[in-house]
Write a protein that holds these residues in place. Structure first.
Motif, PDB file in Angstrom:
ATOM      1  N   SER A   1      17.788  12.400   1.039  1.00 52.42           N
ATOM      2  CA  SER A   1      17.473  11.212   0.252  1.00 52.42           C
ATOM      3  C   SER A   1      16.915  10.141   1.179  1.00 52.42           C
ATOM      4  CB  SER A   1      18.735  10.675  -0.428  1.00 52.42           C
ATOM      5  OG  SER A   1      19.658  10.220   0.556  1.00 52.42           O
ATOM      6  N   PRO A   2      16.229   9.117   0.627  1.00 54.01           N
ATOM      7  CA  PRO A   2      15.796   7.991   1.467  1.00 54.01           C
ATOM      8  C   PRO A   2      16.965   7.317   2.179  1.00 54.01           C
ATOM      9  CG  PRO A   2      14.669   7.924  -0.642  1.00 54.01           C
ATOM     10  CD  PRO A   2      15.713   9.014  -0.750  1.00 54.01           C
ATOM     11  N   GLU A   3      18.107   7.235   1.507  1.00 54.40           N
ATOM     12  CA  GLU A   3      19.288   6.626   2.131  1.00 54.40           C
ATOM     13  C   GLU A   3      19.697   7.391   3.385  1.00 54.40           C
ATOM     14  OE1 GLU A   3      23.855   5.298   0.926  1.00 54.40           O
ATOM     15  OE2 GLU A   3      22.786   6.776  -0.292  1.00 54.40           O
ATOM     16  N   ALA A   4      19.738   8.715   3.302  1.00 54.02           N
ATOM     17  CA  ALA A   4      20.132   9.534   4.446  1.00 54.02           C
ATOM     18  C   ALA A   4      19.121   9.407   5.574  1.00 54.02           C
ATOM     19  CB  ALA A   4      20.270  10.991   4.026  1.00 54.02           C
ATOM     20  N   ALA A   5      17.831   9.392   5.243  1.00 54.73           N
ATOM     21  CA  ALA A   5      16.800   9.248   6.280  1.00 54.73           C
ATOM     22  C   ALA A   5      16.904   7.897   6.961  1.00 54.73           C
ATOM     23  CB  ALA A   5      15.419   9.431   5.664  1.00 54.73           C
TER      24      ALA A   5
ATOM     25  N   GLN B   1       0.867  -1.173   0.000  1.00 56.86           N
ATOM     26  CA  GLN B   1       0.000   0.000   0.000  1.00 56.86           C
ATOM     27  C   GLN B   1       0.905   1.224   0.000  1.00 56.86           C
ATOM     28  OE1 GLN B   1      -3.570   0.488   0.139  1.00 56.86           O
ATOM     29  NE2 GLN B   1      -2.820   2.555  -0.297  1.00 56.86           N
ATOM     30  N   GLU B   2       0.689   2.118  -0.935  1.00 53.32           N
ATOM     31  CA  GLU B   2       1.537   3.307  -1.019  1.00 53.32           C
ATOM     32  C   GLU B   2       1.237   4.270   0.118  1.00 53.32           C
ATOM     33  OE1 GLU B   2       3.103   6.628  -4.260  1.00 53.32           O
ATOM     34  OE2 GLU B   2       1.344   5.380  -4.725  1.00 53.32           O
ATOM     35  N   VAL B   3       2.281   4.866   0.645  1.00 52.85           N
ATOM     36  CA  VAL B   3       2.165   5.916   1.656  1.00 52.85           C
ATOM     37  C   VAL B   3       2.420   7.249   0.958  1.00 52.85           C
ATOM     38  CG1 VAL B   3       3.062   6.842   3.816  1.00 52.85           C
ATOM     39  CG2 VAL B   3       2.987   4.366   3.470  1.00 52.85           C
ATOM     40  N   LYS B   4       1.434   8.116   0.970  1.00 54.83           N
ATOM     41  CA  LYS B   4       1.578   9.409   0.324  1.00 54.83           C
ATOM     42  C   LYS B   4       2.422  10.337   1.204  1.00 54.83           C
ATOM     43  CE  LYS B   4      -0.981   8.554  -3.293  1.00 54.83           C
ATOM     44  NZ  LYS B   4      -0.382   8.491  -4.648  1.00 54.83           N
ATOM     45  N   THR B   5       3.429  10.939   0.618  1.00 54.18           N
ATOM     46  CA  THR B   5       4.258  11.910   1.319  1.00 54.18           C
ATOM     47  C   THR B   5       4.270  13.214   0.522  1.00 54.18           C
ATOM     48  OG1 THR B   5       6.393  11.519   0.227  1.00 54.18           O
ATOM     49  CG2 THR B   5       5.745   9.951   1.949  1.00 54.18           C
ATOM     50  N   SER B   6       4.881  14.221   1.097  1.00 47.79           N
ATOM     51  CA  SER B   6       5.006  15.498   0.395  1.00 47.79           C
ATOM     52  C   SER B   6       6.222  15.520  -0.514  1.00 47.79           C
ATOM     53  CB  SER B   6       5.100  16.643   1.404  1.00 47.79           C
ATOM     54  OG  SER B   6       6.291  16.527   2.167  1.00 47.79           O
ATOM     55  N   ARG B   7       6.971  14.408  -0.531  1.00 46.51           N
ATOM     56  CA  ARG B   7       8.180  14.332  -1.335  1.00 46.51           C
ATOM     57  C   ARG B   7       7.843  13.821  -2.732  1.00 46.51           C
ATOM     58  NH1 ARG B   7      13.146  14.226   1.745  1.00 46.51           N
ATOM     59  NH2 ARG B   7      14.094  13.765  -0.286  1.00 46.51           N
ATOM     60  N   GLY B   8       7.785  14.709  -3.690  1.00 45.36           N
ATOM     61  CA  GLY B   8       7.490  14.289  -5.047  1.00 45.36           C
ATOM     62  C   GLY B   8       8.576  13.444  -5.669  1.00 45.36           C
ATOM     63  N   ASP B   9       9.773  13.449  -5.071  1.00 44.16           N
ATOM     64  CA  ASP B   9      10.897  12.703  -5.618  1.00 44.16           C
ATOM     65  C   ASP B   9      11.025  11.307  -5.023  1.00 44.16           C
ATOM     66  OD1 ASP B   9      11.453  13.866  -3.119  1.00 44.16           O
ATOM     67  OD2 ASP B   9      13.622  13.763  -3.456  1.00 44.16           O
TER      68      ASP B   9
ATOM     69  N   PHE C   1      11.181   6.724  10.413  1.00 47.31           N
ATOM     70  CA  PHE C   1      11.831   6.928   9.114  1.00 47.31           C
ATOM     71  C   PHE C   1      11.044   7.930   8.267  1.00 47.31           C
ATOM     72  CE2 PHE C   1      11.507   5.849   4.613  1.00 47.31           C
ATOM     73  CZ  PHE C   1      12.796   6.132   4.191  1.00 47.31           C
ATOM     74  N   LEU C   2       9.732   7.787   8.233  1.00 47.09           N
ATOM     75  CA  LEU C   2       8.905   8.696   7.439  1.00 47.09           C
ATOM     76  C   LEU C   2       9.016  10.131   7.947  1.00 47.09           C
ATOM     77  CD1 LEU C   2       5.760   6.438   7.004  1.00 47.09           C
ATOM     78  CD2 LEU C   2       7.330   7.154   5.198  1.00 47.09           C
ATOM     79  N   ILE C   3       9.101  10.287   9.260  1.00 52.45           N
ATOM     80  CA  ILE C   3       9.268  11.623   9.833  1.00 52.45           C
ATOM     81  C   ILE C   3      10.630  12.198   9.451  1.00 52.45           C
ATOM     82  CG2 ILE C   3       9.506  12.895  12.002  1.00 52.45           C
ATOM     83  CD1 ILE C   3       7.386  10.963  13.165  1.00 52.45           C
ATOM     84  N   ASP C   4      11.680  11.358   9.541  1.00 51.87           N
ATOM     85  CA  ASP C   4      13.009  11.827   9.133  1.00 51.87           C
ATOM     86  C   ASP C   4      13.026  12.200   7.652  1.00 51.87           C
ATOM     87  OD1 ASP C   4      14.353  11.701  11.558  1.00 51.87           O
ATOM     88  OD2 ASP C   4      14.869   9.601  11.335  1.00 51.87           O
ATOM     89  N   LEU C   5      12.333  11.418   6.824  1.00 50.87           N
ATOM     90  CA  LEU C   5      12.266  11.718   5.398  1.00 50.87           C
ATOM     91  C   LEU C   5      11.569  13.045   5.155  1.00 50.87           C
ATOM     92  CD1 LEU C   5      12.834  10.449   2.555  1.00 50.87           C
ATOM     93  CD2 LEU C   5      10.496   9.571   2.640  1.00 50.87           C
ATOM     94  N   GLU C   6      10.485  13.271   5.897  1.00 46.74           N
ATOM     95  CA  GLU C   6       9.712  14.505   5.745  1.00 46.74           C
ATOM     96  C   GLU C   6      10.453  15.717   6.298  1.00 46.74           C
ATOM     97  OE1 GLU C   6       5.966  16.201   4.430  1.00 46.74           O
ATOM     98  OE2 GLU C   6       6.937  14.270   4.152  1.00 46.74           O
ATOM     99  N   ASP C   7      11.308  15.476   7.283  1.00 45.90           N
ATOM    100  CA  ASP C   7      11.969  16.592   7.962  1.00 45.90           C
ATOM    101  C   ASP C   7      13.254  17.047   7.288  1.00 45.90           C
ATOM    102  OD1 ASP C   7      10.006  16.834   9.813  1.00 45.90           O
ATOM    103  OD2 ASP C   7      11.059  15.829  11.443  1.00 45.90           O
ATOM    104  N   GLY C   8      13.378  16.787   6.015  1.00 51.06           N
ATOM    105  CA  GLY C   8      14.468  17.405   5.280  1.00 51.06           C
ATOM    106  C   GLY C   8      15.652  16.531   4.955  1.00 51.06           C
ATOM    107  N   ALA C   9      15.581  15.211   5.201  1.00 51.70           N
ATOM    108  CA  ALA C   9      16.682  14.346   4.789  1.00 51.70           C
ATOM    109  C   ALA C   9      16.832  14.440   3.273  1.00 51.70           C
ATOM    110  CB  ALA C   9      16.413  12.902   5.206  1.00 51.70           C
TER     111      ALA C   9
END
Length: 340
Positions: free
Chosen positions: A122-126, A28-36, A112-120
């Motif tokens: 890339s996914p690798e960095a988060a 199931q896809e999780v929608k985020t604000s990260r278009g990339d 992880f999703l919070i770290d991704l949203e908070d400006g990491a």
């Protein structure tokens, strides 16, 4: 958008189904604000949970230190649902019938999703940021609790019991040690208490570069306990019962306490084994970490360490320094700030 608690319901729904075929994921896809970035919560044919993310890094060497029996992060080719096969950064948990691992895995993915949203960037960095905080928990899934870990947890619980009895049950929310934070108890950037145990006097304690960095908080304290083996002493389950007793009447605080115990590696099923080890716990000595305190921090280096140096630790002998008690008025005032 915040993600706390979003992964659990998705996994519950997916695991209620029959599951995908081998070498595929049902997700199931999780929608985020990260278009990339694309993120899917998924399960495999053995009902193991995954969080798969694209774009994936080119290689996964940086995640190998997190590769354990129950948990891992790697780059893997997957087909999610009816999608075509592609490379994903795959965060997975191998349950092997132990559904108790689901809740911490869900919390890891939420973080992880919070770290991704908070400006990491890339996914690798988060994923690296989140995994570095959680590594101690997953490592403990693959081994019994060591005597050193028992001593450390006993010190934190002794401090927690005092704080709860003198300042109320809200203080349990400030217990951040089990979550692999650099300080065991903290309230935002206002105040932090780092709890250490030592089998000898003068205390000898091991620290990382952040634990004695007074620049991170308005006030930073080091709390030391001497903890030695003693046949007639207290055990870890004894101290757990004392803290739980102090929290009676506050079901929410008790639930938080139990969750943090589990993250710390404490297993109710192993209490008979823990009870075989008994310790004498001395009175707390409290040290204000100020400019005169012996410490190594990032600011100690003329040139900051290379970012690929993931951990630096050093040992300090606490001698020749003035100390306070937990009953000192200044200390009690800052303890109260943990409850705000």
């Amino acid at each position: 958008m915040r993600y706390r608690g979003i992964v659990g319901p998705l996994l519950t729904s997916l695991r209620a189904g029959s599951g995908p075929k081998a070498n595929r994921l049902m997700g199931q896809e999780v929608k985020t604000s990260r278009g990339d970035v694309s993120v899917f919560v998924a399960v495999d044919s053995e009902q193991n949970p995954h969080l798969v993310v694209s774009p994936a890094p080119v290689a996964d060497e940086r995640f190998r230190r997190f590769e354990l029996k129950a948990f891992g992060i790697s780059v893997k080719d997957w087909s999610v649902g009816s999608g075509t096969q592609q490379k994903y950064l795959d965060i997975r948990c191998v349950l092997s019938g132990n559904d108790a691992l689901l809740r911490p895995f869900e919390a890891f993915c939420d973080d992880f999703l919070i770290d991704l949203e908070d400006g990491a960037p890339s996914p690798e960095a988060a994923a690296l940021r989140t995994a570095s905080r959680w590594h101690a928990f997953w490592a403990r899934q693959s081994s019994e609790m060591t005597l050193q870990a028992m001593r450390g947890l006993l010190g934190e619980l002794t401090f927690l019991e005092f704080a709860v009895r003198t300042h109320g049950s809200r203080v349990v929310q400030s217990w951040t040690g089990p979550e692999a934070q650099d300080h065991d108890f903290q309230s935002d950037h206002a105040v932090a208490f780092e709890v250490k145990t030592s089998s000898r006097i003068p205390y000898q304690i091991e620290c990382n570069l952040n634990q004695l960095d007074r620049g991170l908080f308005e006030r930073l304290y080091l709390v030391c306990f001497r903890v030695g083996r003693a046949d007639s002493g207290t055990s870890l389950p004894d101290r757990v019962k004392r803290v739980a007793g102090a929290l009676q009447g506050d079901d929410a605080a008790l639930a938080i306490f139990e969750e943090k115990l589990a993250i710390a590696g404490y297993r109710r099923a192993n209490e008979a084994d823990y009870a075989a080890h008994r310790f004498d716990v001395g009175s707390a000595e409290v040290f204000v970490v100020d400019a005169a305190f012996p410490a190594i921090t990032f600011a100690s280096f003329a040139t900051p360490p290379d970012m690929r140096v993931l951990d630096v630790r050093y040992t300090v002998e606490i001698s020749g320094l003035p100390s306070l008690s937990l009953d000192d008025q200044a200390v009690k005032a800052d303890l109260h700030r943990l409850c705000l």
